[in-house]
Design a protein around this motif. Structure first.
Motif, PDB file in Angstrom:
ATOM      1  N   PHE A   1      33.782  50.653  -8.070  1.00 14.47           N
ATOM      2  CA  PHE A   1      34.138  51.076  -6.677  1.00 14.47           C
ATOM      3  C   PHE A   1      34.764  52.057  -5.961  1.00 14.47           C
ATOM      4  O   PHE A   1      35.404  51.926  -5.250  1.00 14.47           O
ATOM      5  CB  PHE A   1      34.719  49.312  -6.035  1.00 14.47           C
ATOM      6  CG  PHE A   1      33.463  48.324  -6.111  1.00 14.47           C
ATOM      7  CD1 PHE A   1      33.342  47.664  -4.798  1.00 14.47           C
ATOM      8  CD2 PHE A   1      33.866  47.229  -6.280  1.00 14.47           C
ATOM      9  CE1 PHE A   1      31.947  46.758  -5.087  1.00 14.47           C
ATOM     10  CE2 PHE A   1      33.186  46.156  -7.619  1.00 14.47           C
ATOM     11  CZ  PHE A   1      31.815  45.538  -6.003  1.00 14.47           C
TER      12      PHE A   1
ATOM     13  N   ARG B   1      31.639  40.357  -3.941  1.00 17.59           N
ATOM     14  CA  ARG B   1      32.310  42.011  -4.124  1.00 17.59           C
ATOM     15  C   ARG B   1      30.143  42.427  -4.369  1.00 17.59           C
ATOM     16  O   ARG B   1      30.098  43.152  -4.736  1.00 17.59           O
ATOM     17  CB  ARG B   1      32.836  42.543  -4.587  1.00 17.59           C
ATOM     18  CG  ARG B   1      34.397  41.812  -4.555  1.00 17.59           C
ATOM     19  CD  ARG B   1      34.513  41.492  -3.214  1.00 17.59           C
ATOM     20  NE  ARG B   1      35.971  40.688  -3.163  1.00 17.59           N
ATOM     21  CZ  ARG B   1      35.946  40.794  -1.455  1.00 17.59           C
ATOM     22  NH1 ARG B   1      36.124  41.770  -0.517  1.00 17.59           N
ATOM     23  NH2 ARG B   1      36.994  40.324  -1.407  1.00 17.59           N
TER      24      ARG B   1
ATOM     25  N   MET C   1      29.768  44.582  -1.541  1.00 15.11           N
ATOM     26  CA  MET C   1      30.464  46.087  -0.850  1.00 15.11           C
ATOM     27  C   MET C   1      29.799  47.451  -0.499  1.00 15.11           C
ATOM     28  O   MET C   1      29.544  47.945  -1.278  1.00 15.11           O
ATOM     29  CB  MET C   1      31.931  46.225  -0.316  1.00 15.11           C
ATOM     30  CG  MET C   1      32.455  45.730  -0.833  1.00 15.11           C
ATOM     31  SD  MET C   1      34.091  45.025  -0.433  1.00 15.11           S
ATOM     32  CE  MET C   1      34.563  45.878   0.942  1.00 15.11           C
TER      33      MET C   1
ATOM     34  N   ARG D   1      30.627  50.999  -1.592  1.00 18.57           N
ATOM     35  CA  ARG D   1      31.382  51.777  -2.386  1.00 18.57           C
ATOM     36  C   ARG D   1      32.189  52.385  -1.945  1.00 18.57           C
ATOM     37  O   ARG D   1      32.865  53.234  -2.389  1.00 18.57           O
ATOM     38  CB  ARG D   1      30.534  52.229  -3.688  1.00 18.57           C
ATOM     39  CG  ARG D   1      29.941  50.944  -4.594  1.00 18.57           C
ATOM     40  CD  ARG D   1      28.838  51.652  -5.405  1.00 18.57           C
ATOM     41  NE  ARG D   1      28.004  50.040  -6.666  1.00 18.57           N
ATOM     42  CZ  ARG D   1      27.961  50.596  -6.734  1.00 18.57           C
ATOM     43  NH1 ARG D   1      27.650  51.474  -7.879  1.00 18.57           N
ATOM     44  NH2 ARG D   1      27.391  49.496  -8.057  1.00 18.57           N
TER      45      ARG D   1
ATOM     46  N   ASP E   1      34.449  52.777   0.391  1.00 17.52           N
ATOM     47  CA  ASP E   1      35.867  52.788   1.018  1.00 17.52           C
ATOM     48  C   ASP E   1      36.770  52.263   0.089  1.00 17.52           C
ATOM     49  O   ASP E   1      36.117  50.715   0.715  1.00 17.52           O
ATOM     50  CB  ASP E   1      35.134  52.287   2.579  1.00 17.52           C
ATOM     51  CG  ASP E   1      37.096  52.270   3.026  1.00 17.52           C
ATOM     52  OD1 ASP E   1      38.247  52.878   2.569  1.00 17.52           O
ATOM     53  OD2 ASP E   1      36.884  51.813   4.498  1.00 17.52           O
ATOM     54  N   PRO E   2      36.720  52.557  -1.181  1.00 25.82           N
ATOM     55  CA  PRO E   2      37.540  51.946  -1.910  1.00 25.82           C
ATOM     56  C   PRO E   2      38.634  51.060  -1.480  1.00 25.82           C
ATOM     57  O   PRO E   2      39.024  50.299  -2.442  1.00 25.82           O
ATOM     58  CB  PRO E   2      37.608  52.793  -2.878  1.00 25.82           C
ATOM     59  CG  PRO E   2      37.821  53.834  -2.689  1.00 25.82           C
ATOM     60  CD  PRO E   2      36.559  53.615  -1.237  1.00 25.82           C
TER      61      PRO E   2
ATOM     62  N   LEU F   1      37.968  47.755  -0.073  1.00 30.23           N
ATOM     63  CA  LEU F   1      37.637  46.568  -0.816  1.00 30.23           C
ATOM     64  C   LEU F   1      39.341  46.006  -1.376  1.00 30.23           C
ATOM     65  O   LEU F   1      39.391  45.224  -0.927  1.00 30.23           O
ATOM     66  CB  LEU F   1      37.304  47.405  -2.187  1.00 30.23           C
ATOM     67  CG  LEU F   1      36.987  46.368  -3.115  1.00 30.23           C
ATOM     68  CD1 LEU F   1      36.229  44.912  -3.262  1.00 30.23           C
ATOM     69  CD2 LEU F   1      36.902  46.761  -4.599  1.00 30.23           C
TER      70      LEU F   1
ATOM     71  N   ASN G   1      41.547  44.099   1.121  1.00 35.09           N
ATOM     72  CA  ASN G   1      40.876  42.583   1.503  1.00 35.09           C
ATOM     73  C   ASN G   1      40.249  41.704   0.414  1.00 35.09           C
ATOM     74  O   ASN G   1      40.010  40.970   0.382  1.00 35.09           O
ATOM     75  CB  ASN G   1      39.659  42.642   1.602  1.00 35.09           C
ATOM     76  CG  ASN G   1      39.408  43.669   3.594  1.00 35.09           C
ATOM     77  OD1 ASN G   1      39.810  42.359   4.192  1.00 35.09           O
ATOM     78  ND2 ASN G   1      38.688  44.824   3.530  1.00 35.09           N
ATOM     79  N   VAL G   2      41.167  42.186  -0.780  1.00 33.25           N
ATOM     80  CA  VAL G   2      41.398  41.227  -2.435  1.00 33.25           C
ATOM     81  C   VAL G   2      42.209  40.040  -1.686  1.00 33.25           C
ATOM     82  O   VAL G   2      43.615  40.549  -1.881  1.00 33.25           O
ATOM     83  CB  VAL G   2      41.601  42.429  -3.489  1.00 33.25           C
ATOM     84  CG1 VAL G   2      41.660  41.701  -4.494  1.00 33.25           C
ATOM     85  CG2 VAL G   2      41.043  43.597  -3.204  1.00 33.25           C
TER      86      VAL G   2
END
Length: 509
Positions: free
Chosen positions: A335, A379, A381, A383, A385-386, A389, A392-393
């Motif tokens: 990611f 996941r 989604m 990649r 925009d790490p 990610l 939103n964890v």
């Protein structure tokens, strides 16, 4: 005269109607009332004359600038400039000013814009050299230096002549004794980076543009500081640009703002309007926006004692001893989360976007094999925009979040230990005004703000850990009710993280 008349009338009216505070005492004589009126009026007029010395002294550069502006169509009839000391001035009201009233208008011809800079001879030389200009401020800095070199033949000479010759409050120029006061502060890294960037920018352009090289590195740094401390971002004829606006850049900073500024194409000029009533003699402020103290400190040379937007830096790691370290490393790489083995986060004392990214990274780091498998399966989604990610964890379990809180607390405590003084010591120094200079005070305020942010995260970890230790949701809810509404930002973390987590865990039980 108007101000004196108003004050005299108020005194006469008070004498005529009687002053309730004087009841039980002998009535003042006419001579006493007259003496009081004269003292008040004389005191105000003396102050006003002193304040207006900047603009009233024809030998003062500020008089020349004000005359230049007024003759060119600028308007600011209800304002005057006041000097507090040689390197500190402000703008004040000459009369009572209503809200939503225009108090300043500066025509476009007086504004140095980035477009003007790029179309100037020095701007064209830089453009033709094909050198990569890293900061848009460099264009204006080069133009400012070229105009300054013209001296009195420059149209902008009246404005350039009032610009500060030095920036003694900017930490880029601090000597080692003051830099030592910032031990532990991430502002030291910001200072080093700024100096490195300015040197790199100057050397790159000077190598290809001989006329730019003649200015010298020190002059370039001066010009860049003029730009960053005075720049306005405006839109002129639908083109977004930056500009130096004479007189408008004299207003000091305060929140909430007193005024609102904009460029108006219909008026072909820059305007400032009041947002609230401003009293006669009161200072008129601008707002530089909501910023962490390090930006005020490094860019403008001041720091706010109370600033809810302060930030601190913590460093966290994916431990190599983690049995799932290799799998987690692959997820991070997949990611585009780099670097993943060690990351530093600049965070405020609130559970916002930046803090969520920190917590998200740690939640991934603390997942066990089962949680990791579920996460990797969910996941799918984009990649590119790490950070999105990580933000939103969500917490996967109480166990996971408790480990995250423990890591956050340890990281904050480690950062706190790098400082030479405690929060209590710094607060005492400020309260007793036990500092050697304004710059020393700003260093104390800067480091204190960071430590308070770190302490907030240490306290958050303590409070949240206690809440997560309750096994039933009813017990959790009872404790939450007792401690919430004392810290709004902590409440956000409870509502967005702890409460949903407690409900899910209770359902599993």
């Amino acid at each position: 005269k108007i101000a004196a008349t108003k004050r005299n009338n108020r005194i006469k009216k008070s004498a005529k109607n009687g002053d309730s505070q004087r009841k039980g005492r002998a009535s003042p004589t006419c001579h006493e009332l007259l003496g009081e009126a004269i003292a008040r009026v004389t005191g105000f007029m003396n102050t006003l004359r002193l304040d207006q010395r900047i603009e009233a002294d024809k030998k003062d550069p500020f008089f020349r600038m004000v005359t230049w502006l007024k003759e060119g169509g600028a308007r600011f009839p209800e304002l005057y400039m006041r000097r507090y000391r040689d390197d500190h001035r402000g703008v004040h009201a000459l009369t009572n000013i209503d809200p939503q009233k225009e108090i300043l208008y500066v025509p476009l011809k007086f504004i140095m814009t980035s477009e003007m800079a790029k179309s100037s001879p020095i701007g064209k030389s830089i453009a033709l050299s094909k050198v990569e200009v890293e900061s848009s401020h460099t264009w204006l800095a080069a133009f400012l230096l070229s105009e300054k070199a013209k001296q009195k033949s420059s149209f902008f000479y009246p404005y350039i002549s009032i610009l500060p010759e030095t920036f003694s409050t900017i930490p880029l120029f601090f000597k080692q004794d003051l830099l030592d006061e910032l031990k532990g502060s991430f502002s030291l890294e910001k200072i080093d980076r700024r100096n490195e960037h300015l040197r790199k920018e100057f050397d790159a352009i000077a190598a290809k543009v001989p006329e730019f090289k003649k200015f010298g590195h020190d002059a370039f740094v001066w010009a860049r500081l003029v730009i960053i401390t005075r720049i306005f971002g405006i839109v002129v004829n639908n083109i977004k640009t930056d500009g130096l606006v004479p007189y408008a850049d004299m207003l000091n900073h305060k929140l909430p703002r007193d005024t609102a500024w904009t460029y108006q194409d219909t008026l072909k000029g820059f305007t400032i309007n009041t947002c609230r009533p401003i009293k006669l003699g009161e200072e008129v402020f601008d707002s530089y926006g909501r910023k962490c103290n390090h930006r005020f400190f490094v860019n403008y040379g001041f720091a706010l004692t109370e600033n809810e937007d302060n930030e601190a830096v913590v460093t966290v790691r994916l431990k190599s001893s983690d049995p799932e370290a290799s799998r987690k490393a692959r997820i991070f790489q997949n990611f585009l989360v780099r670097p993943y083995h060690e990351r530093s986060y600049q965070i405020p004392a609130k559970y916002d976007q930046k803090t969520r990214a920190l917590f998200g990274f740690l939640r991934l780091c603390k997942m066990n094999a089962k949680e990791l498998l579920a996460f990797a399966g969910e996941r799918k989604m984009i990649r590119h925009d790490p950070e999105a990610l990580l933000e939103n964890v969500l917490p996967t379990s109480k166990r996971n979040e408790l480990l995250v809180l423990q890591e956050v607390q340890q990281a904050a405590e480690t950062a706190m230990s790098a400082f030479s003084t405690s929060i209590e010591t710094d607060e005492k120094l400020l309260k007793n005004k036990d500092y050697k200079s304004l710059n020393h005070r700003n260093c104390i305020v800067m480091r204190l703000g960071e430590k308070k942010v770190l302490q907030w995260f240490i306290d958050l970890a303590d409070r949240a850990t206690r809440m997560l230790e309750y096994r039933s949701f009813l017990s959790f809810a009872s404790h939450a009710k007792a401690i919430m509404h004392q810290d709004t930002e902590f409440d956000v973390y409870v509502e967005k993280v702890l409460e949903p987590l407690a409900i899910n865990e209770s359902m599993l039980l």
